[in-house]
Design a protein around this motif. Sequence first.
Motif, PDB file in Angstrom:
ATOM      1  N   THR A 151       0.838  -1.205   0.000  1.00  0.00           N
ATOM      2  CA  THR A 151       0.000   0.000   0.000  1.00  0.00           C
ATOM      3  C   THR A 151       0.869   1.251   0.000  1.00  0.00           C
ATOM      4  O   THR A 151       0.682   2.164  -0.809  1.00  0.00           O
ATOM      5  CB  THR A 151      -0.923   0.022   1.237  1.00  0.00           C
ATOM      6  OG1 THR A 151      -1.686  -1.173   1.274  1.00  0.00           O
ATOM      7  CG2 THR A 151      -1.866   1.225   1.185  1.00  0.00           C
ATOM      8  N   TRP A 152       1.836   1.291   0.909  1.00  0.00           N
ATOM      9  CA  TRP A 152       2.706   2.460   1.011  1.00  0.00           C
ATOM     10  C   TRP A 152       3.678   2.520  -0.162  1.00  0.00           C
ATOM     11  O   TRP A 152       4.032   3.619  -0.620  1.00  0.00           O
ATOM     12  CB  TRP A 152       3.474   2.417   2.337  1.00  0.00           C
ATOM     13  CG  TRP A 152       2.566   2.415   3.522  1.00  0.00           C
ATOM     14  CD1 TRP A 152       2.351   1.385   4.393  1.00  0.00           C
ATOM     15  CD2 TRP A 152       1.719   3.479   3.957  1.00  0.00           C
ATOM     16  NE1 TRP A 152       1.433   1.738   5.342  1.00  0.00           N
ATOM     17  CE2 TRP A 152       1.027   3.019   5.104  1.00  0.00           C
ATOM     18  CE3 TRP A 152       1.478   4.774   3.493  1.00  0.00           C
ATOM     19  CZ2 TRP A 152       0.112   3.814   5.788  1.00  0.00           C
ATOM     20  CZ3 TRP A 152       0.556   5.568   4.182  1.00  0.00           C
ATOM     21  CH2 TRP A 152      -0.106   5.085   5.312  1.00  0.00           C
ATOM     22  N   ALA A 153       4.097   1.359  -0.653  1.00  0.00           N
ATOM     23  CA  ALA A 153       5.023   1.343  -1.791  1.00  0.00           C
ATOM     24  C   ALA A 153       4.346   1.883  -3.050  1.00  0.00           C
ATOM     25  O   ALA A 153       4.952   2.639  -3.814  1.00  0.00           O
ATOM     26  CB  ALA A 153       5.541  -0.072  -2.029  1.00  0.00           C
ATOM     27  N   ILE A 154       3.085   1.499  -3.274  1.00  0.00           N
ATOM     28  CA  ILE A 154       2.349   2.005  -4.439  1.00  0.00           C
ATOM     29  C   ILE A 154       2.155   3.512  -4.325  1.00  0.00           C
ATOM     30  O   ILE A 154       2.345   4.254  -5.294  1.00  0.00           O
ATOM     31  CB  ILE A 154       0.991   1.294  -4.579  1.00  0.00           C
ATOM     32  CG1 ILE A 154       1.194  -0.150  -5.031  1.00  0.00           C
ATOM     33  CG2 ILE A 154       0.098   2.020  -5.579  1.00  0.00           C
ATOM     34  CD1 ILE A 154      -0.080  -0.967  -5.068  1.00  0.00           C
ATOM     35  N   ALA A 155       1.768   3.975  -3.124  1.00  0.00           N
ATOM     36  CA  ALA A 155       1.583   5.415  -2.923  1.00  0.00           C
ATOM     37  C   ALA A 155       2.890   6.177  -3.170  1.00  0.00           C
ATOM     38  O   ALA A 155       2.904   7.237  -3.806  1.00  0.00           O
ATOM     39  CB  ALA A 155       1.074   5.679  -1.511  1.00  0.00           C
TER      40      ALA A 155
ATOM     41  N   TRP B 163      11.210   5.109  -8.344  1.00  0.00           N
ATOM     42  CA  TRP B 163       9.944   4.581  -8.851  1.00  0.00           C
ATOM     43  C   TRP B 163      10.067   3.084  -9.091  1.00  0.00           C
ATOM     44  O   TRP B 163       9.235   2.290  -8.626  1.00  0.00           O
ATOM     45  CB  TRP B 163       9.586   5.323 -10.135  1.00  0.00           C
ATOM     46  CG  TRP B 163       8.311   4.930 -10.793  1.00  0.00           C
ATOM     47  CD1 TRP B 163       7.114   4.701 -10.182  1.00  0.00           C
ATOM     48  CD2 TRP B 163       8.084   4.745 -12.196  1.00  0.00           C
ATOM     49  NE1 TRP B 163       6.157   4.395 -11.121  1.00  0.00           N
ATOM     50  CE2 TRP B 163       6.734   4.409 -12.352  1.00  0.00           C
ATOM     51  CE3 TRP B 163       8.899   4.853 -13.315  1.00  0.00           C
ATOM     52  CZ2 TRP B 163       6.172   4.162 -13.615  1.00  0.00           C
ATOM     53  CZ3 TRP B 163       8.339   4.616 -14.563  1.00  0.00           C
ATOM     54  CH2 TRP B 163       6.989   4.272 -14.701  1.00  0.00           C
ATOM     55  N   CYS B 164      11.100   2.679  -9.802  1.00  0.00           N
ATOM     56  CA  CYS B 164      11.305   1.255 -10.070  1.00  0.00           C
ATOM     57  C   CYS B 164      11.500   0.468  -8.774  1.00  0.00           C
ATOM     58  O   CYS B 164      10.980  -0.646  -8.628  1.00  0.00           O
ATOM     59  CB  CYS B 164      12.518   1.069 -10.981  1.00  0.00           C
ATOM     60  SG  CYS B 164      12.282   1.636 -12.678  1.00  0.00           S
ATOM     61  N   ALA B 165      12.260   1.041  -7.828  1.00  0.00           N
ATOM     62  CA  ALA B 165      12.512   0.346  -6.572  1.00  0.00           C
ATOM     63  C   ALA B 165      11.219   0.147  -5.778  1.00  0.00           C
ATOM     64  O   ALA B 165      10.970  -0.942  -5.231  1.00  0.00           O
ATOM     65  CB  ALA B 165      13.530   1.125  -5.742  1.00  0.00           C
ATOM     66  N   PHE B 166      10.383   1.183  -5.705  1.00  0.00           N
ATOM     67  CA  PHE B 166       9.112   1.062  -4.989  1.00  0.00           C
ATOM     68  C   PHE B 166       8.189   0.044  -5.663  1.00  0.00           C
ATOM     69  O   PHE B 166       7.474  -0.701  -4.985  1.00  0.00           O
ATOM     70  CB  PHE B 166       8.416   2.416  -4.904  1.00  0.00           C
ATOM     71  CG  PHE B 166       8.989   3.341  -3.862  1.00  0.00           C
ATOM     72  CD1 PHE B 166       9.159   2.918  -2.556  1.00  0.00           C
ATOM     73  CD2 PHE B 166       9.354   4.636  -4.183  1.00  0.00           C
ATOM     74  CE1 PHE B 166       9.688   3.762  -1.586  1.00  0.00           C
ATOM     75  CE2 PHE B 166       9.887   5.491  -3.227  1.00  0.00           C
ATOM     76  CZ  PHE B 166      10.057   5.055  -1.921  1.00  0.00           C
TER      77      PHE B 166
ATOM     78  N   GLN C  75       9.189  -2.558  -7.366  1.00  0.00           N
ATOM     79  CA  GLN C  75       9.734  -3.871  -7.038  1.00  0.00           C
ATOM     80  C   GLN C  75       9.259  -4.321  -5.654  1.00  0.00           C
ATOM     81  O   GLN C  75       8.849  -5.474  -5.471  1.00  0.00           O
ATOM     82  CB  GLN C  75      11.261  -3.835  -7.067  1.00  0.00           C
ATOM     83  CG  GLN C  75      11.859  -3.812  -8.461  1.00  0.00           C
ATOM     84  CD  GLN C  75      13.369  -3.763  -8.395  1.00  0.00           C
ATOM     85  OE1 GLN C  75      13.960  -2.823  -7.838  1.00  0.00           O
ATOM     86  NE2 GLN C  75      14.012  -4.770  -8.939  1.00  0.00           N
ATOM     87  N   VAL C  76       9.338  -3.423  -4.672  1.00  0.00           N
ATOM     88  CA  VAL C  76       8.879  -3.751  -3.323  1.00  0.00           C
ATOM     89  C   VAL C  76       7.396  -4.099  -3.335  1.00  0.00           C
ATOM     90  O   VAL C  76       6.951  -5.045  -2.677  1.00  0.00           O
ATOM     91  CB  VAL C  76       9.160  -2.578  -2.363  1.00  0.00           C
ATOM     92  CG1 VAL C  76       8.511  -2.824  -1.008  1.00  0.00           C
ATOM     93  CG2 VAL C  76      10.665  -2.372  -2.207  1.00  0.00           C
ATOM     94  N   THR C  77       6.600  -3.340  -4.101  1.00  0.00           N
ATOM     95  CA  THR C  77       5.173  -3.620  -4.214  1.00  0.00           C
ATOM     96  C   THR C  77       4.919  -5.033  -4.698  1.00  0.00           C
ATOM     97  O   THR C  77       4.145  -5.796  -4.100  1.00  0.00           O
ATOM     98  CB  THR C  77       4.510  -2.622  -5.197  1.00  0.00           C
ATOM     99  OG1 THR C  77       4.650  -1.303  -4.683  1.00  0.00           O
ATOM    100  CG2 THR C  77       3.025  -2.936  -5.376  1.00  0.00           C
ATOM    101  N   MET C  78       5.580  -5.395  -5.799  1.00  0.00           N
ATOM    102  CA  MET C  78       5.322  -6.703  -6.398  1.00  0.00           C
ATOM    103  C   MET C  78       5.878  -7.838  -5.546  1.00  0.00           C
ATOM    104  O   MET C  78       5.301  -8.925  -5.500  1.00  0.00           O
ATOM    105  CB  MET C  78       5.904  -6.746  -7.809  1.00  0.00           C
ATOM    106  CG  MET C  78       5.193  -5.837  -8.792  1.00  0.00           C
ATOM    107  SD  MET C  78       3.383  -6.011  -8.755  1.00  0.00           S
ATOM    108  CE  MET C  78       3.196  -7.763  -9.097  1.00  0.00           C
ATOM    109  N   VAL C  79       6.992  -7.600  -4.855  1.00  0.00           N
ATOM    110  CA  VAL C  79       7.520  -8.624  -3.958  1.00  0.00           C
ATOM    111  C   VAL C  79       6.521  -8.893  -2.834  1.00  0.00           C
ATOM    112  O   VAL C  79       6.274 -10.047  -2.458  1.00  0.00           O
ATOM    113  CB  VAL C  79       8.889  -8.200  -3.391  1.00  0.00           C
ATOM    114  CG1 VAL C  79       9.291  -9.086  -2.217  1.00  0.00           C
ATOM    115  CG2 VAL C  79       9.951  -8.263  -4.478  1.00  0.00           C
TER     116      VAL C  79
END
Length: 229
Positions: free
Chosen positions: A8-12, A54-57, A59-63
């Motif tokens: 949730t926070w990673a997408i935001a 952006w890419c890092a967040f 990645q965290v979202t999908m993980v």
Amino acid sequence: MGNPRVSTWAIASAFGVCTLGVLFAVPTVAQATESVTGIDNVAKLIAHICAILWCAFLQVTMVDLAYRPEYLRSAIFQRGFAAVVYLAIMVPLFLATNGPDVEFTTSYAGAPKVSTYLLIYLSYVLITCGELAFMCGRTARRNWGIRPWSGTGFGLSAAAAVLGMAYACSKGSYILTYTLGAPWSLQAEQALSPALAGMAVLCLFTGLTLPMIGVLRERLRQKKALAAD
């Protein structure tokens, strides 16, 4: 927001840094930023930093969505460390290369430090988008037919990641072919790369929004069912 998790926070955060990066890519904003700070090309650096974050967040979202919870902490450290390493290389190289007669675009592919900086940045985009395409595609396949909103959304996100890879290949291939002495059309590259980047952003924004809409619709349906009972 009623039941927040890491994704949730990673997408935001991804939405926020992407919006900021796109803003600094606007020519008028870039010129105003340079005038205020007195630093040449500073808006380009900010946009590139935002792209990496952006890419890092993402990645965290999908993980968080695609893997087991016990893997999440180490995965966050791994992706975060990779992003920090790239930034630790890029920022000093930018500062050592920057000047009034330099632009960090493919128009200056003949400058070795500019081309090196761009290839480092593009390699990160290519690698992370490759992983995102895999994770989003796998998540879309798992949700297909069961959760149509999520399946469609993650399918669009996978398409966005592929477009991001195409963007990196477009710019990177021009720099490499220029270095080898046989570049393809600069005008074509400068028309193609922004189009690929723009489509990637639109597909990703739409793709990440659709699963949220699906969850919201399901919650509203459950509340209506409970109210009816």
